[in-house]
Write a protein that holds these residues in place. Structure first.
Motif, PDB file in Angstrom:
ATOM      1  N   HIS A  29       0.842  -1.186   0.108  1.00 19.16           N
ATOM      2  CA  HIS A  29       0.089   0.199  -0.014  1.00 19.16           C
ATOM      3  C   HIS A  29       0.885   1.213   0.061  1.00 19.16           C
ATOM      4  CE1 HIS A  29      -2.955   3.035   1.419  1.00 19.16           C
ATOM      5  NE2 HIS A  29      -3.889   1.848   1.119  1.00 19.16           N
ATOM      6  N   GLN A  31       0.373   4.521   0.930  1.00 16.10           N
ATOM      7  CA  GLN A  31       0.372   5.154   2.108  1.00 16.10           C
ATOM      8  C   GLN A  31       0.736   4.377   3.259  1.00 16.10           C
ATOM      9  OE1 GLN A  31      -3.189   7.505   1.732  1.00 16.10           O
ATOM     10  NE2 GLN A  31      -2.209   9.136   0.831  1.00 16.10           N
ATOM     11  N   SER A  38       0.739  12.444  -0.727  1.00 22.83           N
ATOM     12  CA  SER A  38      -0.060  12.866  -2.107  1.00 22.83           C
ATOM     13  C   SER A  38       0.981  13.100  -3.061  1.00 22.83           C
ATOM     14  CB  SER A  38      -1.154  13.663  -2.028  1.00 22.83           C
ATOM     15  OG  SER A  38      -1.756  13.742  -0.615  1.00 22.83           O
ATOM     16  N   ILE A  41       2.599  10.709  -4.974  1.00 19.46           N
ATOM     17  CA  ILE A  41       1.795   9.745  -6.103  1.00 19.46           C
ATOM     18  C   ILE A  41       1.624  10.270  -7.378  1.00 19.46           C
ATOM     19  CG2 ILE A  41      -0.609   8.972  -6.368  1.00 19.46           C
ATOM     20  CD1 ILE A  41       0.934   7.320  -4.358  1.00 19.46           C
ATOM     21  N   VAL A  42       1.599  11.850  -7.002  1.00 23.31           N
ATOM     22  CA  VAL A  42       1.442  12.637  -8.540  1.00 23.31           C
ATOM     23  C   VAL A  42       2.791  12.621  -9.088  1.00 23.31           C
ATOM     24  CG1 VAL A  42       1.152  14.860  -9.577  1.00 23.31           C
ATOM     25  CG2 VAL A  42      -0.472  13.997  -7.599  1.00 23.31           C
ATOM     26  N   ASP A  60      -6.878  12.568 -12.129  1.00 21.11           N
ATOM     27  CA  ASP A  60      -6.639  12.467 -10.553  1.00 21.11           C
ATOM     28  C   ASP A  60      -7.687  11.431  -9.964  1.00 21.11           C
ATOM     29  OD1 ASP A  60      -4.774  14.388 -10.630  1.00 21.11           O
ATOM     30  OD2 ASP A  60      -5.979  16.147 -10.523  1.00 21.11           O
ATOM     31  N   ASP A  61      -9.013  11.410 -10.548  1.00 17.26           N
ATOM     32  CA  ASP A  61     -10.088  10.739 -10.060  1.00 17.26           C
ATOM     33  C   ASP A  61      -9.613   9.148 -10.052  1.00 17.26           C
ATOM     34  OD1 ASP A  61     -11.553  12.867  -9.609  1.00 17.26           O
ATOM     35  OD2 ASP A  61     -12.971  12.519 -11.488  1.00 17.26           O
ATOM     36  N   ASP A  62      -8.761   8.862 -11.179  1.00 20.50           N
ATOM     37  CA  ASP A  62      -8.599   7.376 -11.013  1.00 20.50           C
ATOM     38  C   ASP A  62      -7.228   7.100 -10.116  1.00 20.50           C
ATOM     39  OD1 ASP A  62     -10.317   6.769 -12.983  1.00 20.50           O
ATOM     40  OD2 ASP A  62      -8.608   6.640 -14.805  1.00 20.50           O
ATOM     41  N   LEU A  63      -6.442   8.347  -9.962  1.00 18.44           N
ATOM     42  CA  LEU A  63      -5.094   8.088  -9.143  1.00 18.44           C
ATOM     43  C   LEU A  63      -5.413   7.969  -7.676  1.00 18.44           C
ATOM     44  CD1 LEU A  63      -2.122   8.168  -9.372  1.00 18.44           C
ATOM     45  CD2 LEU A  63      -2.283  10.798  -9.240  1.00 18.44           C
ATOM     46  N   VAL A  64      -6.656   8.700  -7.197  1.00 20.13           N
ATOM     47  CA  VAL A  64      -7.048   8.572  -5.891  1.00 20.13           C
ATOM     48  C   VAL A  64      -7.329   7.145  -5.538  1.00 20.13           C
ATOM     49  CG1 VAL A  64      -8.773   9.364  -4.295  1.00 20.13           C
ATOM     50  CG2 VAL A  64      -7.608  11.097  -5.778  1.00 20.13           C
ATOM     51  N   GLU A  65      -7.931   6.486  -6.518  1.00 24.88           N
ATOM     52  CA  GLU A  65      -8.372   5.097  -6.265  1.00 24.88           C
ATOM     53  C   GLU A  65      -7.229   3.937  -6.286  1.00 24.88           C
ATOM     54  OE1 GLU A  65     -12.066   4.120  -6.660  1.00 24.88           O
ATOM     55  OE2 GLU A  65     -12.373   6.091  -6.463  1.00 24.88           O
ATOM     56  N   GLU A  67      -4.439   2.881  -4.735  1.00 26.82           N
ATOM     57  CA  GLU A  67      -3.934   2.298  -3.476  1.00 26.82           C
ATOM     58  C   GLU A  67      -2.589   1.703  -3.201  1.00 26.82           C
ATOM     59  OE1 GLU A  67      -7.041   1.714  -0.603  1.00 26.82           O
ATOM     60  OE2 GLU A  67      -7.919   3.814  -1.008  1.00 26.82           O
TER      61      GLU A  67
END
Length: 86
Positions: A29, A31, A38, A41-42, A60-65, A67
């Motif tokens: 994981h 985090q 974050s 991750i970017v 960004d919406d995909d990147l947040v998912e 994990e």
């Protein structure tokens, strides 16, 4: 997944996190296990877009998912495969 794509993604993650690729796997994981912020991750996403042919964006919406390392590498692989098919 193409071995070259997999190795490239692992190298990018290792570079950004400063963690040896031997110390993480698909279930790691970002985090919880790697203590990735974050912004990192970017940075991983941006480097992936630059270095992996077939990946033109990671919204960004995909990147947040995404994990885990495995979720991220699978996403990249699917992006590459969909570009090859088109």
């Amino acid at each position: 997944m193409s071995e070259l794509v997999n190795e490239t993604v692992e190298d990018i993650i290792a570079t950004v996190t400063r963690v040896d690729p031997e110390e993480f796997d698909e279930e790691t994981h970002f985090q919880d296990d790697l203590d990735v912020a974050s912004i990192q991750i970017v940075e991983i996403a941006e480097l992936t877009i630059q270095e992996v042919d077939g990946v033109s964006e990671i919204p960004d919406d995909d990147l947040v998912e995404l994990e885990t390392v495995g979720e991220f590498t699978s996403y990249v692989d699917e992006s590459v495969e969909s570009k090859v098919e088109n």
